[in-house]
Design an enzyme around this catalytic site. Structure first.
Site, mmCIF file in Angstrom:
data_model
loop_
_atom_site.group_PDB
_atom_site.id
_atom_site.type_symbol
_atom_site.label_atom_id
_atom_site.label_comp_id
_atom_site.label_asym_id
_atom_site.label_seq_id
_atom_site.Cartn_x
_atom_site.Cartn_y
_atom_site.Cartn_z
ATOM 1 N N ASP A 16 -15.765 -12.691 10.808
ATOM 2 C CA ASP A 16 -14.620 -12.103 10.104
ATOM 3 C C ASP A 16 -14.780 -10.582 10.003
ATOM 4 O OD1 ASP A 16 -12.213 -11.841 8.702
ATOM 5 O OD2 ASP A 16 -13.094 -12.390 6.765
ATOM 6 N N ARG A 21 0.800 -1.233 0.000
ATOM 7 C CA ARG A 21 0.000 0.000 0.000
ATOM 8 C C ARG A 21 0.823 1.269 0.000
ATOM 9 N NH1 ARG A 21 -2.568 -3.536 3.198
ATOM 10 N NH2 ARG A 21 -4.015 -4.755 1.963
ATOM 11 N N GLU A 34 -5.661 -15.384 8.597
ATOM 12 C CA GLU A 34 -6.279 -16.546 7.939
ATOM 13 C C GLU A 34 -5.330 -17.740 7.912
ATOM 14 O OE1 GLU A 34 -7.211 -13.365 6.892
ATOM 15 O OE2 GLU A 34 -9.060 -13.954 7.877
ATOM 16 N N ARG A 57 -15.494 -3.163 9.805
ATOM 17 C CA ARG A 57 -15.973 -4.166 8.858
ATOM 18 C C ARG A 57 -17.378 -4.647 9.225
ATOM 19 N NH1 ARG A 57 -11.351 -7.761 6.502
ATOM 20 N NH2 ARG A 57 -12.480 -9.595 5.804
ATOM 21 N N TRP A 84 -2.710 -5.132 9.398
ATOM 22 C CA TRP A 84 -2.140 -4.883 8.074
ATOM 23 C C TRP A 84 -2.543 -3.554 7.441
ATOM 24 C CZ3 TRP A 84 -6.286 -5.175 4.562
ATOM 25 C CH2 TRP A 84 -7.409 -5.878 5.009
ATOM 26 N N ASP A 92 -13.288 -7.755 11.019
ATOM 27 C CA ASP A 92 -12.093 -7.222 11.662
ATOM 28 C C ASP A 92 -12.212 -5.715 11.901
ATOM 29 O OD1 ASP A 92 -11.124 -5.621 9.520
ATOM 30 O OD2 ASP A 92 -10.115 -7.331 8.624
ATOM 31 N N ASN A 142 -9.256 -9.686 12.658
ATOM 32 C CA ASN A 142 -10.164 -10.704 13.172
ATOM 33 C C ASN A 142 -9.415 -11.796 13.929
ATOM 34 O OD1 ASN A 142 -9.470 -11.136 10.143
ATOM 35 N ND2 ASN A 142 -9.762 -13.198 10.949
ATOM 36 N N THR A 186 1.706 -6.090 4.003
ATOM 37 C CA THR A 186 1.123 -5.392 2.853
ATOM 38 C C THR A 186 0.976 -3.893 3.088
ATOM 39 O OG1 THR A 186 -1.109 -5.823 3.671
ATOM 40 C CG2 THR A 186 -0.189 -7.425 2.132
#
Lengths: 581, 221
Positions: A318, A145, A207, A341, A257, A320, A275, A189
């Site tokens: 999920d 990013r 994950e 989210r 992230w 997060d 999450n 990332t």
């Protein structure tokens, strides 16, 4: 030793003190005042408060008809690796004195001279990222990013877990260190955040069963200063919120992230936490699972957790809370705003983590009946339960193994950043208006976890169409003041100007909306997938908008069924720069 | 360019909603005639409960005679002679480009964020059926077809794409020539099918010496 005449020394000293820092030297002072360098974009989110607001106003509703592509530059990084067939662009360019610094998904760093109405590549730094090692454990695309400035260096991350310092003039790597370990499923990332003389790094991999962290590297010594785990170790505060007997915390997730923000007044780094893992089998990890799905306030010098606010305890969705916290003073309070989210926008007091207000910002939200106005917790949250059920008919569980949730597991709002117009007091959220289907798979202690393999306790599928919106919220009250619906989910993020809001859709349409009314005023078809936020800069006295265009992220691999028309979008990698004729 | 793994985990809307009905009305008779079509890989023909962990062994039915009941185009591929032992480089290259995105380098497949790619390590399919699955895909699931004319007429499973609900069969991003399909099947049989947990030697055979992908197999975690 020859003595310098006193008067000369004094004169030189006065000169040095009066002169601004030399161009190219990005000091802490400049970063602290990044919002006041109108033509530059020195920090990932423009300023430490993460406003993503430019004061440049040459591009405005009156001049929009003359806004056209000024130049483009093809970048690299479309090649695949690991489980990914292609890389993409999610970065925010940095700008300083007419030079842009951008990254592609594999972490190549490009310096571009934007003088003279064109873009000329000055150099490219190739970190030679290990494609298979990293790409096989990147859950959600080959992404990077962006970069950060520190004095004469440009600081970046790579997907394979390195922090790299590149000389701004030569493009040569000066030093690098490994901060994350893909052997454990960790990848990086996000763009680094520079605070004091440290680079702050976050990690992805919830994950894949990681234990998340935020780490600070001293840019002078290249040594780690602190590393704060988002999942407490045994005996630490919060460990009691992991009530299982099989050490679920060891693979508890809580990744970090998305680049956070920083409040100099209290020397506090505000950072979102992802999450818990496994994502959808919350019976595997009874308890509230701190500090997953939380916003954290960290002491910048030590990394110690000063305060936290958790949005979705024992999360089975999920949902997060990895998103950026936008630091705003409104309604007489020092707020941190976060568009979660889970479909709810939150304001908390950034001096102590206390709840202030919450507003659902999606059109459809089914997992909870609302937020307790006193605590900020979902009203269905039951502190007596170890495994939360929220709205039980909707919530994924071992008893309710196939279920539709709204918003879908991508959100709500995912990583694409919001923007804040301080003059209007308006906060703009790039929204994914969605539901999707979750199928739960029971996680077996001692068996389901394998290094570098998915550890999700189920998976999503997308039987319904997903759309998007740009949603505006009044920061002082939390009231929604506008919603501009879009055909596709907003997967790129937002830029605010005094009079406009700009964002792109994943079909390639780049939009400008009116800042007050959200009326669509202008658009341009880039012809490729937009998954990055626009930014503004000035060179030769002229304002430009820069936008990276190139199918990034996870949408085309995991969620494309919800937007079938996007199947035709091809991977690409291009920098677009727009200016007034 | 997109590779095969673009499709990984795709659970198309139409396919998911109507596949149960579809299979019941059209394909059950076919399935009765060719039971190994569905049974061999451990996934029933209707909507699957999404991700299957790679560790879960597939049912192991008795294998029927190889090559029985294949459409002519598929039987022709199955008739291509087996790759010579040790001549698996072509198959590995094609597997990597077309299969590894979902089934992983080790063929264990597995669930997760997206897909429910089945375990090729645990498969009971024989060479003709592996060829048929690569060529024809698996209607109603995320497994796409790789033979250009698979559903142009009454080819695979006696079906034509034009008669099928949208999204029932998925077209791979890259089509494969018959010899390429046979090469992948031979690679799967020689190096993946019937294996237990992935090993360091297997990892190095796939990625080459020195790849950090294989670090985790060097010592017990």
């Amino acid at each position: 030793m020859k003595r310098t005449p006193f008067l000369l020394t004094a004169a030189l000293g006065a000169l040095l003190a009066a002169a601004p820092a030399r161009a190219g030297d990005v000091t802490e002072q400049r970063l602290l005042n990044a919002d006041q360098e109108a033509g530059n974009w020195l920090l990932h989110h423009k300023d430490y408060a993460a406003h993503r607001y430019t004061t440049l106003d040459q591009i405005n509703p009156a001049t929009l008809p003359r806004l056209h592509v000024a130049w483009t530059l093809a970048l690299g990084g479309v090649e695949g690796g690991g489980i990914w067939s292609h890389g993409g662009l999610e970065g925010t360019p940095l700008a300083e004195d007419g030079f842009l610094y951008v990254t592609d998904g594999w972490g190549r760093l490009y310096k571009i001279d934007a003088h003279g109405g064109q873009g000329v590549l000055v150099w490219m730094m190739d970190p030679k990222t290990d494609h298979d090692w990293a790409g096989a454990v990147a859950c959600c695309g080959v992404d990077n990013r962006g970069a950060a400035f520190w004095h004469n260096l440009v600081i970046t991350h790579t997907l394979d877990g390195r922090l790299i310092a590149t000389d701004k003039e030569s493009g040569k790597i000066v030093w690098q260190r490994q901060v994350a370990n893909p052997d454990k499923g960790e990848v990086v990332t996000g763009a680094p955040l520079i605070v004091h003389d440290m680079a702050i790094s976050g990690v992805a991999g919830a994950e894949y069963g990681i234990r998340g962290w935020i780490a600070a590297t001293d840019l002078n010594t290249h040594q780690e200063v602190w590393r704060t785990y988002t999942i407490p170790a045994k005996g630490e505060p919060g460990a009691e919120t992991w009530k299982d007997d099989h050490d679920a915390a060891q693979n508890g997730g809580g990744s970090t992230w998305v680049t956070g923000s920083y409040d100099p007044a209290t020397d506090t780094i505000v950072w979102g936490v992802g999450n818990p893992g496994p994502d959808w089998d919350n019976a595997y990890r009874p308890g509230d699972n701190l500090y997953t799905d939380s916003s954290l306030g960290l002491d910048a010098k030590t990394g110690k957790i000063k305060w936290f606010f958790q949005h979705t305890p024992n999360d089975p969705f999920d949902y997060d809370s990895v998103a950026e916290n936008v630091l705003v003073d409104a309604g007489g309070r020092h707020l941190a705003l976060e568009a979660d989210r889970n479909g709810i926008a939150y304001a908390i007091d950034r001096t102590n983590g206390q709840f202030v207000w919450a507003t659902p910002f999606v059109k459809k939200l089914t997992w909870t009946k609302g937020v307790d106005p006193r605590t900020g917790k979902p009203v269905d949250y039951d502190p007596q339960r170890d495994v939360q059920v929220y709205v039980a008919s909707v919530t994924p569980s071992r008893e309710n193994k196939v279920t539709m949730i709204c918003p879908g597991n991508m959100g709500g709002k995912n990583w694409p950043p919001t923007a804040y117009n301080p003059d209007l007091g308006t906060w703009y959220i790039p929204v994914i208006e969605s539901c999707n289907r979750i199928t739960v798979q029971e996680t077996i202690p001692g068996k389901s976890y394998k290094p570098r393999e998915f550890f999700t306790g189920g998976g999503p599928s997308d039987p319904e169409r997903i759309t998007g919106s740009l949603t505006a919220i009044d920061a002082a009250t939390g009231r929604i003041t506008g919603k501009a619906e879009t055909r596709y989910p907003l997967l790129g993020g937002v830029l605010a100007t005094p009079s406009l809001v700009l964002t792109g859709e994943p079909d390639g349409t780049f939009h400008a909306f009116d800042a007050k009314t959200l009326q669509p005023l202008w658009q341009f078809p880039t012809g490729a997938g937009i998954s990055a936020p626009p930014m503004a800069f000035m060179v030769d006295g002229k304002e430009y908008i820069a936008l990276l265009v190139g199918l990034g992220g996870a949408w085309d691999k995991w969620f494309i069924d919800a937007t079938p028309e996007l199947k035709r979008i091809q991977p690409s990698s291009m920098l677009y720069v727009f200016g007034i004729d | 360019m997109r590779f095969r793994n673009f499709w990984c985990g795709r659970r198309r809307l139409a396919a998911r909603l109507i596949s149960a009905f579809f299979w019941a009305s059209f394909l059950l008779p076919l399935l009765l005639a060719a039971p190994l079509l569905a049974a061999g890989s451990g996934e029933g023909p209707g909507p699957s409960p999404a991700p299957q962990p790679s560790s879960q062994p597939a049912p192991q039915p008795a294998s029927p005679p190889a090559g029985a009941d294949l459409p002519p185009a598929i039987a022709a591929i199955a008739a291509i002679p087996d790759a010579a032992p040790g001549d698996l480089a072509q198959g590995q290259r094609l597997y990597r480009a077309n299969c590894a995105g979902c089934h992983k380098w080790h063929g264990g497949g597995g669930g997760g964020y997206g897909g429910a790619a089945l375990s090729l390590r645990a498969t009971a399919l024989e060479r003709p059926q592996i060829i048929e699955t690569i060529a024809c895909g698996r209607p109603g699931t995320g497994m796409p077809y790789h033979l250009r004319d698979a559903y142009a007429g009454a080819g695979c499973y006696g079906l034509a794409e034009k008669d099928l609900p949208a999204g029932m069969v998925l077209e791979a991003n890259n089509f494969l020539r018959p010899a390429e399909i046979a090469a992948i099947a031979d690679y799967v049989i020689a190096t993946i099918k019937g294996r237990g947990e992935p090993t360091l030697a297997e990892c190095r055979a796939f990625f080459g010496e020195g790849s950090r992908v294989c670090d985790i197999y060097e010592k017990p975690q």
